[in-house]
Each structure stands twice: as C-alpha cells, then as structure tokens.
Design a protein around this motif. Structure first.
Motif, mmCIF file in Angstrom:
data_model
loop_
_atom_site.group_PDB
_atom_site.id
_atom_site.type_symbol
_atom_site.label_atom_id
_atom_site.label_comp_id
_atom_site.label_asym_id
_atom_site.label_seq_id
_atom_site.Cartn_x
_atom_site.Cartn_y
_atom_site.Cartn_z
ATOM 1 N N LEU A 12 3.414 10.112 -9.775
ATOM 2 C CA LEU A 12 2.711 10.279 -11.047
ATOM 3 C C LEU A 12 1.919 11.582 -11.075
ATOM 4 C CD1 LEU A 12 1.396 6.672 -11.798
ATOM 5 C CD2 LEU A 12 3.064 7.969 -13.106
ATOM 6 N N GLN A 13 1.273 11.900 -9.985
ATOM 7 C CA GLN A 13 0.484 13.138 -9.931
ATOM 8 C C GLN A 13 1.378 14.361 -10.046
ATOM 9 O OE1 GLN A 13 -1.727 12.864 -6.289
ATOM 10 N NE2 GLN A 13 -3.431 11.795 -7.252
ATOM 11 N N LEU A 23 1.734 6.762 -6.795
ATOM 12 C CA LEU A 23 0.646 7.660 -7.175
ATOM 13 C C LEU A 23 1.042 9.119 -6.974
ATOM 14 C CD1 LEU A 23 -2.332 8.012 -8.031
ATOM 15 C CD2 LEU A 23 -2.908 7.930 -5.607
ATOM 16 N N LEU A 24 1.706 9.417 -5.868
ATOM 17 C CA LEU A 24 2.151 10.795 -5.637
ATOM 18 C C LEU A 24 3.157 11.246 -6.690
ATOM 19 C CD1 LEU A 24 2.535 10.940 -1.747
ATOM 20 C CD2 LEU A 24 0.739 11.942 -3.155
ATOM 21 N N TRP A 73 -3.642 15.604 -14.969
ATOM 22 C CA TRP A 73 -4.800 14.724 -15.089
ATOM 23 C C TRP A 73 -5.403 14.900 -16.469
ATOM 24 C CZ3 TRP A 73 -6.001 11.106 -11.630
ATOM 25 C CH2 TRP A 73 -5.432 11.210 -10.361
ATOM 26 N N GLY A 128 2.470 1.741 -3.414
ATOM 27 C CA GLY A 128 1.486 2.224 -4.378
ATOM 28 C C GLY A 128 1.146 3.690 -4.159
ATOM 29 N N TYR A 129 1.047 4.092 -2.918
ATOM 30 C CA TYR A 129 0.737 5.490 -2.610
ATOM 31 C C TYR A 129 1.871 6.414 -3.050
ATOM 32 C CZ TYR A 129 -0.551 9.632 0.051
ATOM 33 O OH TYR A 129 -0.873 10.908 0.404
ATOM 34 N N GLN A 162 0.836 -1.208 0.000
ATOM 35 C CA GLN A 162 0.000 0.000 0.000
ATOM 36 C C GLN A 162 0.869 1.255 0.000
ATOM 37 O OE1 GLN A 162 -2.572 -0.485 3.435
ATOM 38 N NE2 GLN A 162 -4.357 -0.478 2.067
#
Length: 148
Positions: free
Chosen positions: A26-27, A23-24, A32, A19-20, A16
């Motif tokens: 990628l953002q 994600l950070l 978006w 993955g978090y 987890q």
C-alpha cells in the motif's frame, strides 16, 4: 495444550507477516494523505552551500604533510624485556622518539646519536604519545622545544 499454543503463535506470526507485506504494498502504490507531494525547487532559489571547513590559517597539517612526529621519553626504554641503550654512548634514558612518515621509529639520545628501532611501531608510538601541542618548521626547533 503446549502444541495448541505453538500453533496459535505460528498463526499469529503468519498474520503479522501478511499484514506487514500488505502495508508495504500500500505504501508503494498510494501516497500518504497527510503528506503533500514534494515540489521540486529551482536551483536558483536554493541557498548556496557554505563549506564547513576551517580557514587555512586554522587548519593543522595532516600526517602526510609533516616529516614525522616526536616525543620525549625520559625514563628507561624497555623493549621486549630489555632496557634499550644507545649503541654509541650507552645512554639508557632521556630519549627523543621519532615516528616518521613511513611509520618507522627512530631514537635519539641526549648526545645526538640516532638509531632505528625495529622493535617499536607506529601503534606503540600512538599509544604512548600525548596530543600534538606544537608544529615546528625544523628539527632543531622541535628538539629545542623538547629540551634537547
């Protein structure tokens, strides 16, 4: 059996976290796809901000703009277990209690004698006073309003 479950939980929590973090990242690097980039607006096109303050004739004076606040205290005033009496005439009820700008408390008896009260403070006054219902330009008008 218990240790196997703890290892599985630990592995799940680590996945987890990974993955978090992904994600950070990628953002931070990619916009978006559904959200267009904000376009800067020129200042002339923006609306002029209207202040949300009340007009001066509807504003109440602040605590620093008034000399003090007063309230009527009709029952005997008990401070530290003793009934407070006027040092000059001996009155023990029907006080006007003043909270001055410097947060000192003063008492005024029906006969007009005034004395400072170090046993009370602004916090006591605020707990026992009601909402301010009127502002008076002079002390005499305030006393007359309170029945003194």
């Amino acid at each position: 059996m218990f240790f196997r479950r703890a290892r599985e939980d630990r592995a799940f929590r680590e996945a987890q976290r990974a993955g978090y973090e992904l994600l950070l990242r990628l953002q931070a690097t990619q916009p978006w796809p559904d959200c267009p980039e904000p376009t800067p607006q020129d200042p002339a096109a923006e609306e002029v901000a209207v202040p949300d303050f009340l007009p001066p004739e509807l504003r109440l004076p602040s605590r620093q703009e008034v000399a003090g606040v007063m309230m009527r205290w009709q029952q005997p005033l008990v401070i530290d277990g003793e009934i407070r009496t006027c040092p000059e005439c001996g009155a023990y009820r029907d006080w006007i209690v003043f909270c001055m700008r410097n947060n000192s408390i003063w008492l005024r008896c029906r006969a007009g004698h005034e004395t400072g009260e170090p046993g009370l403070d602004a916090a006591w006054f605020n707990r026992h006073s009601g909402p301010v219902d009127r502002f008076h330009p002079t002390l005499e008008e305030g006393l007359r309003h309170l029945g003194h």
